[in-house]
Design a protein around this motif. Structure first.
Motif, PDB file in Angstrom:
ATOM      1  N   GLY A  47       0.797  -1.220   0.000  1.00  0.00           N
ATOM      2  CA  GLY A  47       0.000   0.000   0.000  1.00  0.00           C
ATOM      3  C   GLY A  47       0.827   1.267   0.000  1.00  0.00           C
ATOM      4  O   GLY A  47       0.414   2.297  -0.524  1.00  0.00           O
ATOM      5  N   TRP A  48       2.017   1.174   0.546  1.00  0.00           N
ATOM      6  CA  TRP A  48       2.901   2.338   0.622  1.00  0.00           C
ATOM      7  C   TRP A  48       3.388   2.806  -0.751  1.00  0.00           C
ATOM      8  O   TRP A  48       3.873   3.921  -0.900  1.00  0.00           O
ATOM      9  N   GLU A  49       3.224   1.967  -1.797  1.00  0.00           N
ATOM     10  CA  GLU A  49       3.698   2.369  -3.124  1.00  0.00           C
ATOM     11  C   GLU A  49       2.567   2.480  -4.149  1.00  0.00           C
ATOM     12  O   GLU A  49       2.797   2.377  -5.348  1.00  0.00           O
ATOM     13  N   LEU A  50       1.350   2.735  -3.676  1.00  0.00           N
ATOM     14  CA  LEU A  50       0.218   2.847  -4.592  1.00  0.00           C
ATOM     15  C   LEU A  50       0.428   3.926  -5.649  1.00  0.00           C
ATOM     16  O   LEU A  50       0.109   3.701  -6.819  1.00  0.00           O
ATOM     17  N   GLU A  51       0.934   5.059  -5.257  1.00  0.00           N
ATOM     18  CA  GLU A  51       1.123   6.141  -6.218  1.00  0.00           C
ATOM     19  C   GLU A  51       2.086   5.729  -7.329  1.00  0.00           C
ATOM     20  O   GLU A  51       1.835   5.986  -8.508  1.00  0.00           O
ATOM     21  N   PHE A  52       3.173   5.066  -6.969  1.00  0.00           N
ATOM     22  CA  PHE A  52       4.122   4.596  -7.985  1.00  0.00           C
ATOM     23  C   PHE A  52       3.482   3.531  -8.869  1.00  0.00           C
ATOM     24  O   PHE A  52       3.631   3.551 -10.093  1.00  0.00           O
ATOM     25  N   MET A  53       2.734   2.598  -8.267  1.00  0.00           N
ATOM     26  CA  MET A  53       2.046   1.570  -9.040  1.00  0.00           C
ATOM     27  C   MET A  53       1.083   2.215 -10.029  1.00  0.00           C
ATOM     28  O   MET A  53       1.006   1.812 -11.185  1.00  0.00           O
ATOM     29  N   HIS A  54       0.356   3.240  -9.605  1.00  0.00           N
ATOM     30  CA  HIS A  54      -0.564   3.949 -10.504  1.00  0.00           C
ATOM     31  C   HIS A  54       0.192   4.543 -11.691  1.00  0.00           C
ATOM     32  O   HIS A  54      -0.282   4.470 -12.826  1.00  0.00           O
ATOM     33  N   THR A  55       1.348   5.120 -11.427  1.00  0.00           N
ATOM     34  CA  THR A  55       2.162   5.709 -12.488  1.00  0.00           C
ATOM     35  C   THR A  55       2.597   4.639 -13.489  1.00  0.00           C
ATOM     36  O   THR A  55       2.544   4.854 -14.701  1.00  0.00           O
ATOM     37  N   VAL A  56       3.000   3.491 -12.987  1.00  0.00           N
ATOM     38  CA  VAL A  56       3.441   2.401 -13.860  1.00  0.00           C
ATOM     39  C   VAL A  56       2.278   1.902 -14.711  1.00  0.00           C
ATOM     40  O   VAL A  56       2.414   1.735 -15.931  1.00  0.00           O
ATOM     41  N   VAL A  57       1.133   1.655 -14.103  1.00  0.00           N
ATOM     42  CA  VAL A  57      -0.032   1.150 -14.856  1.00  0.00           C
ATOM     43  C   VAL A  57      -0.478   2.179 -15.887  1.00  0.00           C
ATOM     44  O   VAL A  57      -0.803   1.826 -17.027  1.00  0.00           O
ATOM     45  N   GLN A  58      -0.485   3.454 -15.513  1.00  0.00           N
ATOM     46  CA  GLN A  58      -0.865   4.499 -16.467  1.00  0.00           C
ATOM     47  C   GLN A  58       0.066   4.474 -17.669  1.00  0.00           C
ATOM     48  O   GLN A  58      -0.373   4.555 -18.816  1.00  0.00           O
ATOM     49  N   CYS A  59       1.346   4.347 -17.423  1.00  0.00           N
ATOM     50  CA  CYS A  59       2.334   4.306 -18.495  1.00  0.00           C
ATOM     51  C   CYS A  59       2.216   3.033 -19.325  1.00  0.00           C
ATOM     52  O   CYS A  59       2.278   3.065 -20.547  1.00  0.00           O
ATOM     53  N   GLU A  60       2.041   1.894 -18.664  1.00  0.00           N
ATOM     54  CA  GLU A  60       2.019   0.600 -19.366  1.00  0.00           C
ATOM     55  C   GLU A  60       0.763   0.419 -20.217  1.00  0.00           C
ATOM     56  O   GLU A  60       0.840  -0.029 -21.358  1.00  0.00           O
ATOM     57  N   SER A  61      -0.412   0.729 -19.652  1.00  0.00           N
ATOM     58  CA  SER A  61      -1.661   0.398 -20.349  1.00  0.00           C
ATOM     59  C   SER A  61      -2.684   1.525 -20.397  1.00  0.00           C
ATOM     60  O   SER A  61      -3.739   1.357 -21.005  1.00  0.00           O
ATOM     61  N   GLY A  62      -2.405   2.629 -19.696  1.00  0.00           N
ATOM     62  CA  GLY A  62      -3.401   3.686 -19.609  1.00  0.00           C
ATOM     63  C   GLY A  62      -4.648   3.234 -18.864  1.00  0.00           C
ATOM     64  O   GLY A  62      -5.736   3.726 -19.110  1.00  0.00           O
ATOM     65  N   TRP A  63      -4.483   2.252 -17.969  1.00  0.00           N
ATOM     66  CA  TRP A  63      -5.573   1.653 -17.184  1.00  0.00           C
ATOM     67  C   TRP A  63      -6.600   0.939 -18.064  1.00  0.00           C
ATOM     68  O   TRP A  63      -7.751   0.773 -17.687  1.00  0.00           O
ATOM     69  N   ASN A  64      -6.182   0.503 -19.239  1.00  0.00           N
ATOM     70  CA  ASN A  64      -7.063  -0.247 -20.135  1.00  0.00           C
ATOM     71  C   ASN A  64      -6.829  -1.737 -19.898  1.00  0.00           C
ATOM     72  O   ASN A  64      -5.777  -2.267 -20.266  1.00  0.00           O
ATOM     73  N   PRO A  65      -7.808  -2.451 -19.314  1.00  0.00           N
ATOM     74  CA  PRO A  65      -7.612  -3.872 -19.029  1.00  0.00           C
ATOM     75  C   PRO A  65      -7.498  -4.736 -20.283  1.00  0.00           C
ATOM     76  O   PRO A  65      -7.019  -5.865 -20.225  1.00  0.00           O
ATOM     77  N   ASP A  66      -7.915  -4.193 -21.430  1.00  0.00           N
ATOM     78  CA  ASP A  66      -7.841  -4.931 -22.687  1.00  0.00           C
ATOM     79  C   ASP A  66      -6.576  -4.612 -23.478  1.00  0.00           C
ATOM     80  O   ASP A  66      -6.396  -5.118 -24.588  1.00  0.00           O
TER      81      ASP A  66
END
Length: 90
Positions: free
Chosen positions: A12-31
């Protein structure tokens, strides 16, 4: 849902970093499918590298599209390798 999984796993302490990575990797698109269709889902899990971590049926049924399933596999990778599997984390 992804935040809850990450927090329950002790990250939980790295949620902000995880969000940044997911945004960069997929733009939060599960498909999302990148890298010539080898990277799958929110966390862009590489099927050519991590295929053996799940059954053939799991991949064939495209369960990687489920954000919780994709995040669970990403958590396994995070525990084992830190953020090394993700280009966007570098």
């Amino acid at each position: 849902m992804v935040d809850a999984l990450w927090t329950e796993a002790g990250y939980g302490w790295e949620l902000e970093f995880m969000h940044t990575v997911v945004q960069c990797e997929s733009g939060w698109n599960p498909d999302a499918q990148g890298d010539h269709y080898r990277a799958k889902g929110l966390f862009q899990i590489r099927i050519d590298v991590h295929y053996a971590r799940r059954s053939a049926e799991w991949w064939a049924a495209e369960r990687w599209r489920d954000p919780a399933e994709n995040a669970t596999l990403a958590l396994e990778l995070r525990r084992e390798s830190g953020w090394a599997p993700w280009t966007c984390a570098r």
